[in-house]
Write an enzyme that holds these catalytic residues in place. Structure first.
Site, PDB file in Angstrom:
ATOM      1  N   LYS A 155      -0.027  14.513   1.176  1.00 47.02           N
ATOM      2  CA  LYS A 155      -1.489  14.579   0.375  1.00 47.02           C
ATOM      3  C   LYS A 155      -1.454  16.106   0.391  1.00 47.02           C
ATOM      4  O   LYS A 155      -2.572  16.716  -0.299  1.00 47.02           O
ATOM      5  CB  LYS A 155      -2.671  14.113   1.343  1.00 47.02           C
ATOM      6  N   LYS A 177     -14.870   7.885  -4.764  1.00 46.27           N
ATOM      7  CA  LYS A 177     -16.142   7.976  -4.109  1.00 46.27           C
ATOM      8  C   LYS A 177     -16.792   9.420  -4.824  1.00 46.27           C
ATOM      9  O   LYS A 177     -18.015   9.485  -5.138  1.00 46.27           O
ATOM     10  CB  LYS A 177     -16.156   8.314  -2.543  1.00 46.27           C
ATOM     11  N   HIS A 232       0.938  -1.176   0.162  1.00 50.35           N
ATOM     12  CA  HIS A 232      -0.025   0.152   0.050  1.00 50.35           C
ATOM     13  C   HIS A 232       0.699   1.312  -0.075  1.00 50.35           C
ATOM     14  O   HIS A 232       0.141   2.485  -0.135  1.00 50.35           O
ATOM     15  CB  HIS A 232      -0.809   0.089   1.265  1.00 50.35           C
ATOM     16  N   THR A 262      -8.856   6.072  -2.462  1.00 53.82           N
ATOM     17  CA  THR A 262     -10.364   5.493  -2.941  1.00 53.82           C
ATOM     18  C   THR A 262     -11.299   6.953  -2.632  1.00 53.82           C
ATOM     19  O   THR A 262     -12.446   6.711  -3.396  1.00 53.82           O
ATOM     20  CB  THR A 262     -10.655   4.497  -2.039  1.00 53.82           C
TER      21      THR A 262
END
Ligand code: PLP
Length: 761
Positions: free
Chosen positions: A500, A606, A308, A602
């Site tokens: 991020k 969404k 991951h 993910t």
């Protein structure tokens, strides 16, 4: 299952519940859930056909009651019964989530379980029943994150069955504990198949002490004591799971273990459960008298590993002193595997010096990912770009020796929770054209393309407006903050992490603010910037970023110059249930990680499914999203991985800062007194960007490098929202192109390419 009878029972429960306060809701929740448990016949699981076991330290399940009622086909009926007796049809929103995970990795595990049961294969989850799940986040007066414990069991745990007779003793060199399983049903949509999530709780063994192994999710591992606890957790649940899986096999097949892998496949969700491999080898040797080679080969046929992350600091390595102190036999097996590997390498012609890149034992540390890659039959990455990076760098040497081990299976999400449950109006709008089949087969979404007419666009705009109004109401109720649903909703929700780049986002908003103060940006369309996410309790910089965003919000939201045009909200305590409100309400999905750092993501999927455009970098699954939905329907900017790799060594942000006055002004707010910085944490962020730190160069994540490209792209998006219908068309194009991003597709690929399980629906 007799649905009518169950609904009559539920009606009776609701009718007899008199106190309409929060205690009443908790009591209704427990009684209705328990009644459902009586009807679904969840007695335990067999091992007659091939079964996949998903081992994961984290399961971020969210709230279970609504999704379970939906899977059983009685959600709407139950809500009607609630209303009939004077309850709010959404009263279960007061029940806490099952938050036994941190973020994407744990949520992926939850989506996979839903998909496995829905497509009808035997797929069971194994994890830890933490007493306290992921902390609850609150903001203090100055905007800093504070953590409060998540005592989820005060709401009861009606969906679990404690199985006293299946407990296991877990032995460490210095102590032993009991692992007691709590099994939850995983109800496939349509209730055709029920799988199991088994969560282990640690309890003192007879005369033993309580080590508190299952007390906390992610104990602070900055101390040796914390590290030891974390290792105990890993071994605790891995060993208990392996032992229970093996017992079940023996019960049905006798003790001829040669067929074990024909009935059992074990998927390791990241390296956290890798110690399960040495456990199985030890059990086979000690309890079944098998040779080491036989045991290692057997393990190789049933274990598989999902990677991951490629971030070096996140690759697990265990100190041999620490490991040998509590699990000496496992250390010995790891050393044996390491020697066996070296023999294979030398046979394959690898020079002694080159072998250091493979070693499972790295001087005084056990390298968990290498152990996994060596033993496992299959290793997979979670997006095309991520798998490419594994192939070209992280595991490059390995694949020369063991080609064919690596494969890609791009992550996915369950459309049951992430569309049907959280956005029934959009689900219904799509279903009105193509029927409801896409609830089980998301690839059917593409059939709607020729049916997108003006009427559909009108309806889509109405649904999006309704979702934005609902979110605004929810935020007002939760936090007392008022936002305007007629503005553009630009949403950045995920764990707070430097890679991020929440910092890039807030810098760009400060830039817009300063432009407005200088009299610019007359045409800017009013926008609400929504942030959400938790920082790990010990991650200082991430916590500083939260505080900085909250302080910038205070400045910008209260200045008449920006008032009504820029608004920032940091939603408190982002979790699965909050996510279900946020994803459907977005116009823009902010996915701006530094290229090459986000394995998949993910959240991006969404948003896509719910009809938002992606404002993002070419990273993780963004690349595949844009490929499917069309680059023209999204907003892509910034350096890609090639560029990052090219400039990494020579990158210096200082000339940029000096040349670009506006950038300098924005970044300067970290250190020039614009915001109070009594603990020096903003100054530390400033230093990380401009001077670097002992372990990294300045601006390690290329925030300043991508700043201008981001502004330009964000402004383009903002302009485009002025044309309501063409913009809605872009959003729709994203939603209807999401067919491949279902976790049903992902689990089918695991079944087909890794587990050798046939899916016959
Ligand atoms: C989907 C999800 C995540 C993962 O988000 P990313 O943007 O992929 O990092 C994290 N937390 C929650 C609650 C989620 O629902």
């Amino acid at each position: 299952m007799n649905k009518e009878k169950l609904l009559r029972d539920i009606d009776e429960i609701v009718q007899s519940q008199k106190g309409k306060d929060s205690d009443g809701i908790v009591s209704l929740y427990n009684e209705i859930s328990k009644k459902c448990m009586e009807y679904i016949n969840f007695t335990g699981i067999g091992n007659e056909t091939k079964t996949a076991h998903y081992l994961s330290m984290e399961f971020l399940m969210g709230r279970m009651i609504d999704s379970n009622l939906m899977a059983m086909g009685i959600l709407e009926d139950t809500r009607r019964i609630l209303e009939k007796h004077g309850w709010d049809r959404r009263c279960f929103e007061d029940i806490d989530d099952y938050a036994l995970g941190n973020g994407g990795l744990g949520r992926l595990a939850a989506c996979f379980l839903d998909s496995g049961a829905t497509i009808g294969i035997n797929l069971h989850g194994y994890g830890i029943r933490y007493k306290y799940g992921l902390f609850k986040q609150v903001f203090s007066e100055d905007g800093a994150q504070k953590e409060k414990e998540d005592d989820w069991q005060v709401f009861g745990d009606p969906w679990s069955v404690r199985r006293e007779d299946e407990k296991e003793e877990i032995v460490f060199a210095d102590a032993s504990v009991m692992a007691v399983p709590y099994d939850m049903p995983v109800i496939g949509f349509g209730n055709k198949k029920i799988n199991m999530l088994r969560l282990w709780q640690s309890e003192p063994s007879a005369g033993g002490t309580d080590l508190g192994i299952s007390d906390f999710l992610y104990p602070d591992d900055s101390t040796d004591q914390g590290k030891t606890l974390r290792l105990r957790q890993q071994y605790f649940f891995a060993a208990a799971s392996i032992r229970s899986i093996m017992k079940k096999y023996m019960k049905e097949h006798g003790d001829d273990v040669s067929c074990f892998s024909e009935f059992n496949q074990i998927q390791l969700n990241d390296t956290h459960p890798v110690i399960a491999i040495t456990e199985m080898i030890l059990v086979l040797m000690k309890e079944y008298g098998k040779t080491f080679d036989f045991a290692a080969r057997t393990a190789g046929r049933c274990f598989n590993y999902t990677n991951h992350t490629v971030m070096p600091e996140a690759l697990e390595k265990w100190d041999t002193v620490l490991l040998g102190g509590i699990l000496p036999e496992h250390l010995a097996i790891a050393r044996k595997l390491d020697r066996r590997l070296c023999r294979e390498l030398s046979r394959a012609g690898e020079k002694r010096k080159a072998r250091v890149n493979y070693r499972i034992m790295e001087r005084d540390r056990l390298h968990m990912a290498r152990l996994a890659v060596y033993v496992c039959g299959h290793v997979n990455g979670v997006s095309e770009i991520h798998t490419g990076i594994l192939r070209d760098s992280l595991f490059r040497d390995w694949l020369k020796i063991y080609p064919g081990k690596l494969l890609n299976i791009t992550n996915g999400i369950t459309q049951r929770r992430w569309l049907d449950l959280c956005n029934p109006e959009l689900f219904g709008l799509i279903a009105s054209r193509i029927g409801e089949g896409f609830v089980r087969d998301l690839s059917l979404l593409k059939n709607i393309r020729p049916m997108i007419d003006e009427g559909f666009i009108d309806d889509f705009i109405k649904v999006k407006q309704a979702r934005k109004r609902e979110l605004a109401e929810y935020i007002a109720k939760k936090q007392g903050i008022v936002i305007d649903p007629s503005t553009v909703f630009d949403i950045h929700i995920k764990r707070i992490h430097e890679y991020k780049r929440q910092l890039l986002n807030i810098f760009s908003i400060l830039y817009l603010y300063f432009e407005m103060k200088d009299g610019g940006l007359k045409d800017f369309r009013p926008t609400t910037f929504i942030f959400g996410g938790k920082a790990a309790a010990g991650y200082k910089r991430a916590k500083a970023i939260i505080k900085y965003i909250n302080m910038a919000a205070g400045l910008i939201n209260n200045d008449p110059v920006s008032n009504g045009r820029l608004r920032i909200v940091f939603v408190e305590n982002y979790n699965v249930s909050y996510a279900e409100k946020l994803f459907p309400a977005a116009d823009a999905s902010v996915q701006i990680s530094t290229a090459g750092t986000e394995a998949s993501g993910t959240g991006n999927m969404k948003f896509m499914l719910n009809g938002a455009v992606t404002l993002g970098t070419m990273d993780g699954a963004n690349i595949e999203i844009v490929e499917r939905a069309g680059r023209e329907n999204n907003y892509i900017f910034g350096a890609d991985t090639d560029e990052i790799n090219r400039i990494r060594e020579s990158y210096d942000p200082l000339p940029l800062l000096l040349a670009d006055k506006k950038l300098g002004r924005v970044v300067g707010t970290l250190s020039d007194g614009t915001f109070e910085d009594d603990d020096g944490s903003l100054g530390e962020l400033y230093g990380a960007l401009t001077e670097g730190a002992s372990w990294h160069r300045p601006d390690h994540y290329f925030v300043l490098h991508d700043f201008r490209a981001f502004i330009e792209c964000r402004l383009r998006l903002n302009m485009d929202t002025a044309d309501e219908r063409p913009f809605a068309r872009k959003c729709i194009n994203n939603s209807i192109s999401a067919g491949e991003f279902s976790s049903d597709r992902a689990v089918r690929q695991y079944a087909d390419k890794i587990w050798g399980i046939t899916v016959n629906e």
